[in-house]
Design an enzyme around this catalytic site. Structure first.
Site, PDB file in Angstrom:
ATOM      1  N   GLY A   1     -31.711   7.306  -7.762  1.00 41.70           N
ATOM      2  CA  GLY A   1     -30.781   5.554  -8.214  1.00 41.70           C
ATOM      3  C   GLY A   1     -31.307   5.532  -9.407  1.00 41.70           C
ATOM      4  O   GLY A   1     -30.839   4.154  -9.480  1.00 41.70           O
ATOM      5  N   ARG A   2     -31.769   5.555  -9.845  1.00 40.25           N
ATOM      6  CA  ARG A   2     -32.725   5.471 -11.236  1.00 40.25           C
ATOM      7  C   ARG A   2     -32.687   6.248 -11.754  1.00 40.25           C
ATOM      8  O   ARG A   2     -33.085   6.223 -13.120  1.00 40.25           O
ATOM      9  CB  ARG A   2     -33.686   4.493 -10.810  1.00 40.25           C
ATOM     10  CG  ARG A   2     -35.049   5.163 -10.247  1.00 40.25           C
ATOM     11  CD  ARG A   2     -35.894   3.815 -10.019  1.00 40.25           C
ATOM     12  NE  ARG A   2     -37.233   4.226  -9.628  1.00 40.25           N
ATOM     13  CZ  ARG A   2     -38.127   3.731  -9.188  1.00 40.25           C
ATOM     14  NH1 ARG A   2     -38.383   2.884 -10.149  1.00 40.25           N
ATOM     15  NH2 ARG A   2     -39.389   4.641  -8.647  1.00 40.25           N
TER      16      ARG A   2
ATOM     17  N   ASP B   1     -32.130  -1.473  -8.137  1.00 37.52           N
ATOM     18  CA  ASP B   1     -31.384  -2.356  -9.763  1.00 37.52           C
ATOM     19  C   ASP B   1     -31.762  -0.965 -10.816  1.00 37.52           C
ATOM     20  O   ASP B   1     -31.374  -1.426 -11.626  1.00 37.52           O
ATOM     21  CB  ASP B   1     -33.115  -3.146  -9.915  1.00 37.52           C
ATOM     22  CG  ASP B   1     -33.846  -2.913  -9.908  1.00 37.52           C
ATOM     23  OD1 ASP B   1     -34.420  -2.168 -10.432  1.00 37.52           O
ATOM     24  OD2 ASP B   1     -35.293  -3.873 -10.770  1.00 37.52           O
ATOM     25  N   GLY B   2     -31.892   0.205 -10.219  1.00 37.81           N
ATOM     26  CA  GLY B   2     -31.374   1.348 -11.337  1.00 37.81           C
ATOM     27  C   GLY B   2     -33.217   1.089 -12.132  1.00 37.81           C
ATOM     28  O   GLY B   2     -33.327   2.048 -12.893  1.00 37.81           O
TER      29      GLY B   2
ATOM     30  N   ASP C   1     -36.768  14.328   0.379  1.00 38.02           N
ATOM     31  CA  ASP C   1     -36.173  13.964  -1.191  1.00 38.02           C
ATOM     32  C   ASP C   1     -37.787  14.578  -2.143  1.00 38.02           C
ATOM     33  O   ASP C   1     -36.876  13.930  -3.415  1.00 38.02           O
ATOM     34  CB  ASP C   1     -35.675  12.753  -0.899  1.00 38.02           C
ATOM     35  CG  ASP C   1     -36.399  11.629  -1.054  1.00 38.02           C
ATOM     36  OD1 ASP C   1     -37.107  11.612   0.551  1.00 38.02           O
ATOM     37  OD2 ASP C   1     -36.661  10.514  -1.459  1.00 38.02           O
TER      38      ASP C   1
ATOM     39  N   ASP D   1     -42.189  13.715  -8.319  1.00 34.85           N
ATOM     40  CA  ASP D   1     -41.560  12.172  -8.175  1.00 34.85           C
ATOM     41  C   ASP D   1     -43.489  11.630  -7.661  1.00 34.85           C
ATOM     42  O   ASP D   1     -43.974  11.396  -6.585  1.00 34.85           O
ATOM     43  CB  ASP D   1     -41.143  11.964  -6.724  1.00 34.85           C
ATOM     44  CG  ASP D   1     -39.029  12.360  -7.091  1.00 34.85           C
ATOM     45  OD1 ASP D   1     -39.457  12.256  -8.932  1.00 34.85           O
ATOM     46  OD2 ASP D   1     -38.610  11.186  -6.610  1.00 34.85           O
TER      47      ASP D   1
HETATM   48  P1  AMP Z   1     -38.880   7.707  -3.862  1.00 36.29           P
HETATM   49  O1  AMP Z   1     -39.304   6.399  -2.882  1.00 36.29           O
HETATM   50  O2  AMP Z   1     -39.535   7.086  -5.461  1.00 36.29           O
HETATM   51  O3  AMP Z   1     -38.706   8.732  -3.806  1.00 36.29           O
HETATM   52  O4  AMP Z   1     -37.285   6.806  -3.786  1.00 36.29           O
HETATM   53  C1  AMP Z   1     -36.104   7.079  -2.738  1.00 36.29           C
HETATM   54  C2  AMP Z   1     -34.937   6.491  -2.921  1.00 36.29           C
HETATM   55  O5  AMP Z   1     -34.895   5.077  -3.242  1.00 36.29           O
HETATM   56  C3  AMP Z   1     -34.562   7.297  -4.139  1.00 36.29           C
HETATM   57  O6  AMP Z   1     -33.156   7.225  -4.079  1.00 36.29           O
HETATM   58  C4  AMP Z   1     -34.850   6.609  -5.699  1.00 36.29           C
HETATM   59  O7  AMP Z   1     -33.689   6.918  -5.896  1.00 36.29           O
HETATM   60  C5  AMP Z   1     -33.699   5.119  -4.629  1.00 36.29           C
HETATM   61  N1  AMP Z   1     -34.736   4.486  -5.944  1.00 36.29           N
HETATM   62  C6  AMP Z   1     -35.870   4.142  -5.854  1.00 36.29           C
HETATM   63  N2  AMP Z   1     -36.637   3.002  -7.250  1.00 36.29           N
HETATM   64  C7  AMP Z   1     -35.735   2.262  -7.256  1.00 36.29           C
HETATM   65  C8  AMP Z   1     -34.766   1.816  -8.031  1.00 36.29           C
HETATM   66  N3  AMP Z   1     -35.476   0.605  -8.412  1.00 36.29           N
HETATM   67  N4  AMP Z   1     -32.909   1.761  -7.763  1.00 36.29           N
HETATM   68  C9  AMP Z   1     -32.595   2.198  -7.577  1.00 36.29           C
HETATM   69  N5  AMP Z   1     -32.619   3.545  -6.554  1.00 36.29           N
HETATM   70  C10 AMP Z   1     -34.577   3.222  -6.405  1.00 36.29           C
HETATM   71 MG    MG Z   2     -38.284  10.640  -4.638  1.00 43.13          MG
END
Ligand code: AMP
Ligand code: MG
Length: 526
Positions: free
Chosen positions: A117-118, A150-151, A280, A290
């Protein structure tokens, strides 16, 4: 006499903007047929081609010299073409950037499509050892997988990922790595405490590096959508690229189980708590991936998690990690079922995971204690009693084992361990630990190992990237001072060395940091 290498004898480093990229992932795997960059469900694809969204002004804040050397890339100046590439403002002609599609189980529940997502992968390069390495920008802007977010990424969490990846590598733990930390010159709005007070924070982009960022979730999404052809191609791809010697999907799964067992032994031996072990966030290469609300055990407590989002469910605590990894492997195995005629070998691999973890953990504990094994009668009790005592006395995990090497086996006392205790003097409890130390000394004496101290110091790091240290680097960088981060990174390159001039960085968490945001526990906000 010291030898000075002639300048020409040093390996030649290339400028980043002169790199030539390969794109095996993009070339080999099914692409999203749509090129629309807005949040949506994607079908029948391993990835979507998408470009980073440019940022206001790119400024290189930090660079990993060790990783740069390994990749054969020169440290670039703070601004210029390389910084532009590392911020996502400029693409090189050979790049085919993409965001990967994946799903995952979050906190034990299937969450459907997640995806990059980012994070946007720029492509693959060949490192100085001939290995292929992907360069990926995290915080590079929206993709079809951004959902409502917001990516982008904030500086504090980007610095944490950047520095901890490198610290983990120098501890010898498999991990994705990080090459650069770039300021975007753009604010990012975050509700840091999830208390309804969103505020602007400085934004950043980290360039992460790994042979592949494939997670269990990349396979799970194909299986969940019954896209068996895509699943098959992804498995064939990862086996061809990274597991060439393996004869079958079953053997591939077994190898992932093996690597994950070794990874978990490493996390546990160094007191690392990942914080968000969703499927994930599990690498199919067995690497740490991550870095979010992670932490390093301070007072030993198997029930501790640094992730405040998990404070109620306590799913991803230190002590739960080995079991959670096995649960995640089971979900990964389920995703492979369409490709195997019989689930039995996969089930056997899950058992093997547990065996390998237990075996590795026993070995790791023995090494931490400076013992050859823990096979003698009474050893199991000795270990169990230690962990009870460490928790009762609120004893720093890292410092305890490091300082245990300094305990005299002839005249054992608690003096060398003082630096590891958080609580007030509690004489009765200290008695318990003292009694344990005496038993330990008797046991260790029987090993008659003249190299006990050296061996223990090679097993027990003096320096780990404690959250309060991370916070000091974040606070300094927010004031434009990169020296705190640079010093930390240099010291953490040699975590097992004494480095007496940096003693302050080995100290247990100070009391002011116990409840301060970011210094012990963190939210997922990043
Ligand atoms: P995480 O908890 O960081 O492993 O993220 C879980 C999911 O949320 C993944 O698909 C990430 O790409 C998405 N994600 C987390 N933060 C953002 C962000 N600020 N913008 C877009 N996608 C996000
Ligand atoms: Mg992740």
């Amino acid at each position: 006499m010291s030898t000075v290498l002639a300048r020409d004898a040093l390996p030649r480093l290339r400028p980043l903007e002169g790199l030539d990229f390969r794109n095996t992932f993009v070339d080999a795997l099914p692409a999203d047929a749509l090129l629309v960059n807005r949040p949506r469900l994607v079908a029948n694809a391993a990835y979507t081609r998408v470009e980073p969204t440019p940022v206001a002004s790119a400024r290189l804040l930090a660079w990993s010299d060790r990783l740069g050397e390994f990749l054969g890339i020169d440290r670039p100046p703070a601004s210029g073409p390389a910084a532009e590439v590392l911020a996502g403002n400029r693409l090189l002609p050979s790049m085919k950037p993409y965001a990967a599609r994946y799903g995952g189980h979050q906190f034990g529940v299937w969450a459907g499509q997640l995806g990059d997502g980012r994070a946007i992968t720029l492509g693959e390069i060949v490192a100085t050892d001939g290995s292929r390495q992907e360069l990926q920008l995290k915080g590079a802007g929206k993709t079809p997988y951004s959902r409502t977010a917001d990516g982008r990424a904030v500086l504090r969490s980007s610095l944490r990922e950047f520095a901890c990846s490198e610290a983990m590598f120098h501890l010898g733990v498999p991990t994705t790595r990080a090459l650069s930390l770039v300021a975007t010159g753009e604010p990012v709005i975050r509700d840091m405490f999830y208390d309804g007070n969103p505020a602007p924070e400085p934004g950043a982009v980290v360039c992460r590096v790994a042979p592949s960022f494939l997670r269990f979730g990349n396979f799970q999404i194909f299986a969940a959508q019954r896209e068996t052809e895509g699943l098959k191609r992804l498995v064939e791809y990862v086996m061809r690229e990274f597991y060439l010697a393996l004869p079958s999907v079953e053997a591939f799964f077994e190898e992932v189980c093996r690597r994950t067992a070794l990874l978990l032994v490493d996390w546990m031996r160094f007191g690392f708590v990942h914080g968000v072990m969703n499927t994930d966030n599990m690498s199919v290469l067995g690497q740490t991936i991550d870095y979010g609300p992670y932490g390093w055990l301070e007072g030993y407590d198997p029930g501790w998690t640094p992730n405040t989002t998990d404070a109620q469910s306590l799913r991803y605590t230190y002590g739960n990690q080995p079991g959670i990894a096995q649960w995640n492997l089971a979900r990964f195995g389920e995703a492979l079922l369409p490709l195997v005629p019989d689930p039995a070998p996969l089930e056997a691999s899950l058992k093997l995971y547990a065996e390998l973890f237990n075996e590795g953990w026993q070995k790791a504990l023995a090494a931490k204690l400076g013992l050859r094994s823990l096979d003698e009668p009474g050893d199991e009790e000795l270990m169990n009693d230690l962990f009870v005592a460490l928790q009762q006395e609120e004893t720093d995990f890292t410092l305890f084992f490091r300082k245990l090497a300094d305990v005299s086996l002839e005249r054992p006392d608690l003096k060398p361990l003082e630096a590891a205790f958080y609580g007030e003097q509690e004489p009765s409890r200290r008695e318990v630990l003292l009694a344990w130390i005496r038993r330990y000394a008797e046991r260790a004496k029987r090993e008659n190992d003249p190299l006990r101290r050296e061996r223990m110091n090679a097993a027990n790091p003096k320096y780990v990237f404690r959250n309060y240290l991370a916070q000091t680097a974040i606070d300094a960088l927010a004031q434009d001072d990169a020296s705190v981060l640079e010093r930390l990174m240099r010291v953490l390159e040699r975590p097992f060395d004494e480095q007496p001039e940096h003693e302050d960085l080995a100290a247990r968490r100070p009391e002011w940091a116990r409840h301060k945001a970011g210094c012990s526990a963190l939210s997922c906000s990043s």
